[in-house]
Motif scaffolding. Structure first.
Motif, PDB file in Angstrom:
ATOM      1  N   ASN A 541       0.917  -1.756  -0.341  1.00 54.59           N
ATOM      2  CA  ASN A 541      -0.048   0.702  -0.080  1.00 54.59           C
ATOM      3  C   ASN A 541       0.584   0.919  -0.048  1.00 54.59           C
ATOM      4  O   ASN A 541       1.809   1.412   1.288  1.00 54.59           O
ATOM      5  N   GLY A 542       1.144   1.671  -1.664  1.00 52.23           N
ATOM      6  CA  GLY A 542       1.854   3.202  -2.032  1.00 52.23           C
ATOM      7  C   GLY A 542       1.503   4.325  -0.578  1.00 52.23           C
ATOM      8  O   GLY A 542       2.277   5.448  -0.314  1.00 52.23           O
ATOM      9  N   TYR A 543       0.215   4.191   0.158  1.00 51.14           N
ATOM     10  CA  TYR A 543      -0.698   5.986   0.400  1.00 51.14           C
ATOM     11  C   TYR A 543      -0.344   5.507   2.264  1.00 51.14           C
ATOM     12  O   TYR A 543      -0.797   6.215   3.088  1.00 51.14           O
ATOM     13  N   SER A 544       0.602   4.355   2.485  1.00 56.15           N
ATOM     14  CA  SER A 544       0.606   3.674   4.463  1.00 56.15           C
ATOM     15  C   SER A 544       1.758   4.727   4.773  1.00 56.15           C
ATOM     16  O   SER A 544       2.932   4.650   4.122  1.00 56.15           O
ATOM     17  N   ASP A 545       1.317   5.095   5.748  1.00 58.77           N
ATOM     18  CA  ASP A 545       3.166   5.519   6.548  1.00 58.77           C
ATOM     19  C   ASP A 545       3.925   4.387   6.827  1.00 58.77           C
ATOM     20  O   ASP A 545       5.238   4.731   7.050  1.00 58.77           O
ATOM     21  N   GLU A 546       3.470   3.305   6.634  1.00 61.23           N
ATOM     22  CA  GLU A 546       4.698   2.421   7.320  1.00 61.23           C
ATOM     23  C   GLU A 546       5.445   2.259   5.694  1.00 61.23           C
ATOM     24  O   GLU A 546       6.664   1.904   6.330  1.00 61.23           O
ATOM     25  N   TRP A 547       5.196   2.711   4.506  1.00 57.52           N
ATOM     26  CA  TRP A 547       5.619   2.934   3.890  1.00 57.52           C
ATOM     27  C   TRP A 547       6.393   3.766   3.408  1.00 57.52           C
ATOM     28  O   TRP A 547       8.104   3.481   3.247  1.00 57.52           O
ATOM     29  N   VAL A 548       6.136   4.940   4.019  1.00 59.75           N
ATOM     30  CA  VAL A 548       7.005   5.698   3.785  1.00 59.75           C
ATOM     31  C   VAL A 548       8.202   5.304   4.501  1.00 59.75           C
ATOM     32  O   VAL A 548       9.221   5.761   4.346  1.00 59.75           O
ATOM     33  N   ALA A 549       7.894   5.198   6.164  1.00 61.04           N
ATOM     34  CA  ALA A 549       9.574   4.706   6.729  1.00 61.04           C
ATOM     35  C   ALA A 549       9.684   3.795   6.388  1.00 61.04           C
ATOM     36  O   ALA A 549      10.933   3.894   6.207  1.00 61.04           O
ATOM     37  N   GLU A 550       9.503   2.166   5.448  1.00 61.66           N
ATOM     38  CA  GLU A 550      10.334   1.541   4.990  1.00 61.66           C
ATOM     39  C   GLU A 550      11.162   2.168   3.436  1.00 61.66           C
ATOM     40  O   GLU A 550      11.848   1.797   3.440  1.00 61.66           O
ATOM     41  N   ALA A 551      10.741   2.640   2.661  1.00 65.29           N
ATOM     42  CA  ALA A 551      10.956   3.779   1.423  1.00 65.29           C
ATOM     43  C   ALA A 551      12.744   4.703   1.792  1.00 65.29           C
ATOM     44  O   ALA A 551      13.405   4.871   1.607  1.00 65.29           O
ATOM     45  N   LYS A 552      12.023   5.748   3.031  1.00 68.38           N
ATOM     46  CA  LYS A 552      13.698   5.444   4.400  1.00 68.38           C
ATOM     47  C   LYS A 552      14.835   5.094   4.218  1.00 68.38           C
ATOM     48  O   LYS A 552      15.799   5.300   3.902  1.00 68.38           O
ATOM     49  N   THR A 553      14.249   3.604   4.592  1.00 65.51           N
ATOM     50  CA  THR A 553      15.309   2.762   4.649  1.00 65.51           C
ATOM     51  C   THR A 553      15.775   2.109   3.422  1.00 65.51           C
ATOM     52  O   THR A 553      17.468   1.820   3.652  1.00 65.51           O
ATOM     53  N   ARG A 554      15.477   2.306   2.321  1.00 65.77           N
ATOM     54  CA  ARG A 554      15.121   1.353   0.907  1.00 65.77           C
ATOM     55  C   ARG A 554      16.133   2.506   0.931  1.00 65.77           C
ATOM     56  O   ARG A 554      17.026   2.971  -0.589  1.00 65.77           O
ATOM     57  N   GLY A 555      16.551   3.521   0.716  1.00 62.46           N
ATOM     58  CA  GLY A 555      17.512   5.184   0.399  1.00 62.46           C
ATOM     59  C   GLY A 555      16.822   5.705  -0.335  1.00 62.46           C
ATOM     60  O   GLY A 555      16.911   6.654  -1.189  1.00 62.46           O
ATOM     61  N   LEU A 556      14.987   5.537  -0.857  1.00 62.31           N
ATOM     62  CA  LEU A 556      14.279   6.512  -1.928  1.00 62.31           C
ATOM     63  C   LEU A 556      13.455   7.767  -1.538  1.00 62.31           C
ATOM     64  O   LEU A 556      13.438   7.784  -0.468  1.00 62.31           O
ATOM     65  N   SER A 557      13.957   8.283  -2.440  1.00 56.70           N
ATOM     66  CA  SER A 557      13.455  10.375  -1.936  1.00 56.70           C
ATOM     67  C   SER A 557      12.305   9.938  -1.817  1.00 56.70           C
ATOM     68  O   SER A 557      11.304   9.634  -2.287  1.00 56.70           O
ATOM     69  N   ASN A 558      12.256  11.114  -0.251  1.00 57.32           N
ATOM     70  CA  ASN A 558      11.134  11.789  -0.721  1.00 57.32           C
ATOM     71  C   ASN A 558      11.044  13.300  -0.749  1.00 57.32           C
ATOM     72  O   ASN A 558      10.397  13.611   0.617  1.00 57.32           O
ATOM     73  N   ILE A 559      10.670  13.803  -1.989  1.00 54.25           N
ATOM     74  CA  ILE A 559      10.351  14.863  -2.179  1.00 54.25           C
ATOM     75  C   ILE A 559       9.308  15.408  -2.524  1.00 54.25           C
ATOM     76  O   ILE A 559       8.199  15.579  -3.633  1.00 54.25           O
ATOM     77  N   ALA A 560       8.744  16.333  -0.998  1.00 54.19           N
ATOM     78  CA  ALA A 560       7.927  17.208  -0.860  1.00 54.19           C
ATOM     79  C   ALA A 560       6.874  17.777  -1.654  1.00 54.19           C
ATOM     80  O   ALA A 560       6.268  18.858  -2.082  1.00 54.19           O
ATOM     81  N   SER A 561       8.646  19.024  -1.587  1.00 51.56           N
ATOM     82  CA  SER A 561       7.985  20.623  -2.026  1.00 51.56           C
ATOM     83  C   SER A 561       8.443  19.835  -3.628  1.00 51.56           C
ATOM     84  O   SER A 561       9.776  20.298  -4.100  1.00 51.56           O
ATOM     85  N   THR A 562       7.506  21.254  -3.983  1.00 53.68           N
ATOM     86  CA  THR A 562       7.507  21.740  -5.608  1.00 53.68           C
ATOM     87  C   THR A 562       8.867  22.125  -6.436  1.00 53.68           C
ATOM     88  O   THR A 562       9.784  21.663  -7.201  1.00 53.68           O
ATOM     89  N   PRO A 563       9.032  23.107  -5.519  1.00 57.78           N
ATOM     90  CA  PRO A 563      10.637  23.669  -5.392  1.00 57.78           C
ATOM     91  C   PRO A 563      12.037  22.521  -5.848  1.00 57.78           C
ATOM     92  O   PRO A 563      12.642  22.862  -6.314  1.00 57.78           O
ATOM     93  N   ASP A 564      12.218  21.839  -4.295  1.00 55.92           N
ATOM     94  CA  ASP A 564      13.558  21.109  -4.511  1.00 55.92           C
ATOM     95  C   ASP A 564      12.963  20.309  -5.814  1.00 55.92           C
ATOM     96  O   ASP A 564      13.665  19.386  -5.879  1.00 55.92           O
ATOM     97  N   ALA A 565      11.405  19.822  -6.104  1.00 54.27           N
ATOM     98  CA  ALA A 565      11.534  18.079  -6.610  1.00 54.27           C
ATOM     99  C   ALA A 565      11.801  19.227  -8.336  1.00 54.27           C
ATOM    100  O   ALA A 565      12.906  18.244  -9.047  1.00 54.27           O
ATOM    101  N   LEU A 566      11.719  20.721  -8.817  1.00 57.02           N
ATOM    102  CA  LEU A 566      12.021  21.450  -9.970  1.00 57.02           C
ATOM    103  C   LEU A 566      14.122  21.237  -9.840  1.00 57.02           C
ATOM    104  O   LEU A 566      14.470  21.243 -11.204  1.00 57.02           O
ATOM    105  N   GLY A 567      14.498  21.173  -8.359  1.00 53.75           N
ATOM    106  CA  GLY A 567      15.869  21.396  -8.447  1.00 53.75           C
ATOM    107  C   GLY A 567      16.852  20.524  -9.835  1.00 53.75           C
ATOM    108  O   GLY A 567      18.123  19.860  -9.867  1.00 53.75           O
TER     109      GLY A 567
END
Length: 729
Positions: A541-567
């Motif tokens: 489930n990509g909507y879950s908080d657990e995935w956000v935590a797991e993605a971080k341990t995998r080293g996957l980016s979570n770029i929430a801000s549009t200016p940061d993403a555009l960079g």
């Protein structure tokens, strides 16, 4: 203002569905009748001219001016015979909208006689003002010249101008005087060429008869529909495209009763109408249905070549807005026009097909084809893994920022869903050196109802929470925003896959040069790629908080801000990729980065101004007037000796006062933050200030305003409410 609201409601509730008459009983009789299609060209051009045009489209070759003159003559004759009076180069500048400048076929000859004129030079090239469109610093204000150029791979079409005439629209690219791309189409076409070259070269290892690879796309378009009168009674919808305030109605989407439900009559008439017009323009619209949120719907086309599909989607959005006016409706393409319910995306279903009729992403159990399929599958995975942040940058916008990760859309984390079968196939490839795809026996559901035919179950489920999901024979990139031009995303997706396939060819040629057997060398490369990329695969489930935590341990980016993403566009590896693939040079990438940042700043600035105006001049003033009424009532009760009865009213008065104070202070603080941001000259820093400091006040102001909506008498509330906007009948 409240009278305006109720007048709008009265108008909206009095409307009836408009009867729509089909142009003919059979779709085949009118499909493409307003399109200068290949069949039309064949009938109007000489065989030599027709062959040269089609060859140029297929091979990306040049078209000489003599042929252009003949095409122009044929186009003019066809268009005029159908009532066209003008022509235009129809292009897609970096505004996010389409653009057109109409010129008349009518001209005056040397002897003063009226004539109709349209030469090959006018077909091939026109000159809009390049400095008046977003250019990211590529052009000074006094440097006006720019050029549009005919794209023969996308057929010209006739658009009804609504005044009894028609205009011949010629799909075109748009470049500056110095040659840089100022549109979405030019880099897209270059990315298509890059992917064709790279993919064809890889296909040659498996089948020498494959000489061309064409990416295909099916963009599913989500949107909201509201009544026209109610739309104009909401200044925020008119100016910002979304409601900055609005308390959730008691009934929204929680009953799950709108999705795939019966389409409201007025909306259905609108759908039927724009579908008929779409068919005339050669746009193969196939699917219509209610989406999850009330007032939300979806239209989906048949798959087409990517360039054509994107042209058709841009044209479809224009067409929907025009047809909606006839039905006294407004179409909302904003990613999040209403808080608390689903937002809208544009699901991009992407694949690659060969000139021999093979879908390169279609699984197969044939031994000779399995390795080819896995080669393209794994290279796509590797491309997305290595360039996930760049792909994320393509979906970054002020509107999509409200949608991504809001329990209704893929999160800002880029991950890939393959399903159990393909995941196991790749695991076996990595650990057991097995390269087979087990299709197994067909599995049917046993319903215990003899009259119901057997229902076949797919070998894997779909995952609607994944931003990049494999869905049988294609990938569905669900994270693209509803209002976006898909060309940005498709340019990058084509480019990163082309780049990865080029690397694959280099790695394979290196091994073959060492004398390794081709099949074994391919398997070893695919194993290496899969091992290096598998952390991006996620089945849950990509909507879950657990995935956000797991993605971080995998080293996957979570770029929430549009200016940061555009960079990410300006990072050295991104710039190098665009240059390497011949898609954009450094100046073109930088200009797009500047344009997107400015677009973000201006969008948030407009929302901030709208919010401040509505909060102070509509909501607070209304709340104070209502407070005055309550104060009079409380005073009268006290004078009558009914002190206890006046206490609940005093509590409401205190509540209103407290909320008004917060709104006033937060609005003033927001305005101050906006002024500070506007004084910053660096665009990147100004965008970050708007994202954090200015936008940081939005939720607090909204919360207090929405609470006041529940307190103030409904008769006095100035803004059309969600319950009135969302349930169009």
């Amino acid at each position: 203002m409240s009278n305006f609201r109720f007048k709008a409601l009265e108008i909206a509730q009095s409307r009836q569905a408009i009867i729509v008459t089909p142009p003919s009983e059979r779709v085949g009789d009118f499909f493409g009748t307003n399109t200068f299609s290949s069949e039309v060209m064949r009938g109007l051009l000489s065989p030599e001219a027709y062959l040269k045009v089609t060859e140029a489209i297929y091979t990306n070759g040049p078209i000489d001016r003599a042929i252009a003159d003949e095409v122009a003559g044929a186009m003019k004759s066809w268009a005029v015979s159908k009532g066209a009076t003008h022509y235009t180069h129809w292009f897609q500048p970096l505004t996010g909208e389409t653009a057109e400048k109409h010129d008349a076929f009518f001209d005056i000859s040397a002897d003063g006689k009226a004539m109709e004129k349209f030469k090959g030079s006018a077909l091939v090239q026109q000159e809009p003002d390049a400095s008046s469109f977003p250019n990211g610093g590529l052009r000074n204000t006094f440097e006006a010249r720019g050029y549009t150029g005919w794209d023969p791979s996308s057929p010209a079409f006739l658009m009804d101008n609504g005044a009894g005439g028609k205009t011949l629209c010629i799909p075109s690219v748009f470049i500056s005087y110095t040659g840089e791309a100022l549109d979405y189409k030019t880099p897209l076409l270059k990315s298509l060429n890059a992917l064709d070259r790279a993919a064809t070269a890889v296909c040659q290892y498996f089948d020498r008869s494959i000489t061309k690879v064409t990416p295909t796309l099916g963009p599913e378009q989500e949107y909201f529909v509201v009544d026209r009168a109610l739309f104009y009674a909401r200044p925020d919808l008119v100016l910002a495209g979304r409601t900055v305030f609005g308390h959730q109605p008691a009934r929204g989407q929680q009953l799950d009763d709108h999705y795939f439900g019966s389409i409201p009559p007025r909306v259905n008439a609108f759908m039927v109408d724009f579908e008929f017009e779409s068919m005339k323009l050669g746009m193969p619209v196939r699917t219509r249905h209610n989406e999850v949120a009330p007032g939300q719907f979806e239209v989906a086309p048949t798959f087409e070549e990517v360039n054509l599909a994107i042209d058709h989607n841009a044209l479809l959005m224009d067409l929907m807005e025009k047809v909606a006016e006839k039905h006294n409706l407004k179409v909302l393409f904003h990613e999040k026009p209403f808080s608390g319910i689903n937002g809208s995306g544009k699901h991009n279903n992407w694949s690659m097909g060969t000139n021999t009729g093979v879908n390169l992403l279609a699984p197969t159990s044939k031994p000779k084809e399995i390795l080819r399929f896995l080669t393209f599958l794994v290279n796509v995975i590797k491309a997305v893994h290595d360039n996930a942040d760049l792909l994320r940058a393509t979906i970054a916008s002020a509107g999509n920022e409200y949608r991504l990760g809001a329990n209704e859309a893929p999160p800002a984390i880029v991950s890939i869903f393959l399903g159990e079968t393909l995941t196991k196939t790749l695991e076996d490839l990595e650990t057991k050196n097995e390269i087979s795809i087990s299709k197994g026996d067909n599995v049917y559901y046993k319903l215990g109802l003899n009259r119901i035919p057997n229902l076949l179950r797919d070998n894997t489920d779909r995952n609607r929470t994944s931003p990049f999901a494999f869905t049988g024979n294609k990938f569905e990139f669900r994270a693209v925003g509803s209002s976006a031009n898909s060309a940005s995303t498709m340019t990058v997706l084509n480019g990163i896959v082309a780049d990865q396939l080029t690397k694959f060819k280099y790695d394979l040629d290196t091994r073959l040069g060492r004398g390794e057997k081709k099949e074994l060398a391919i398997v070893e490369i695919l194993k290496e790629y899969y091992t290096a990329s598998k952390r991006i695969l996620f089945e849950g489930n990509g909507y879950s908080d657990e995935w956000v935590a797991e993605a971080k341990t995998r080293g996957l980016s979570n770029i929430a801000s549009t200016p940061d993403a555009l960079g990410i566009y300006m990072q050295p590896n991104s710039l190098a990729l665009f240059e390497r693939m011949g898609i954009m040079n450094h100046a073109e990438v930088e200009s797009r980065y500047e344009i997107e940042l400015e677009k973000y700043i201006k969008t948030v600035q407009i929302e901030s101004r709208v919010m401040g105006d509505l909060a102070m001049n509509h909501v607070v003033s209304t709340a104070l007037k209502y407070q005055h009424k309550l104060a009079e009532t409380a005073r009268n009760l006290v004078e009558l000796g009914m002190t206890a009865e006046a206490e609940p009213i005093k509590d409401i008065l205190r509540d209103i006062s407290a909320r008004v104070i917060v709104i006033k202070k937060q609005t003033e603080s927001m305005i101050d933050a906006r002024k500070r941001a506007n004084n910053v000259t660096d665009t990147t820093e100004r965008a970050r200030l708007y994202a954090n400091d200015v936008k940081g006040h939005f939720e607090t102001i909204r919360y207090e305003v929405d609470k006041l909506e529940q307190i103030v008498d409904d008769e006095d509330w100035p803004l059309v409410k969600y319950r009135e906007l969302l349930f169009v009948k």
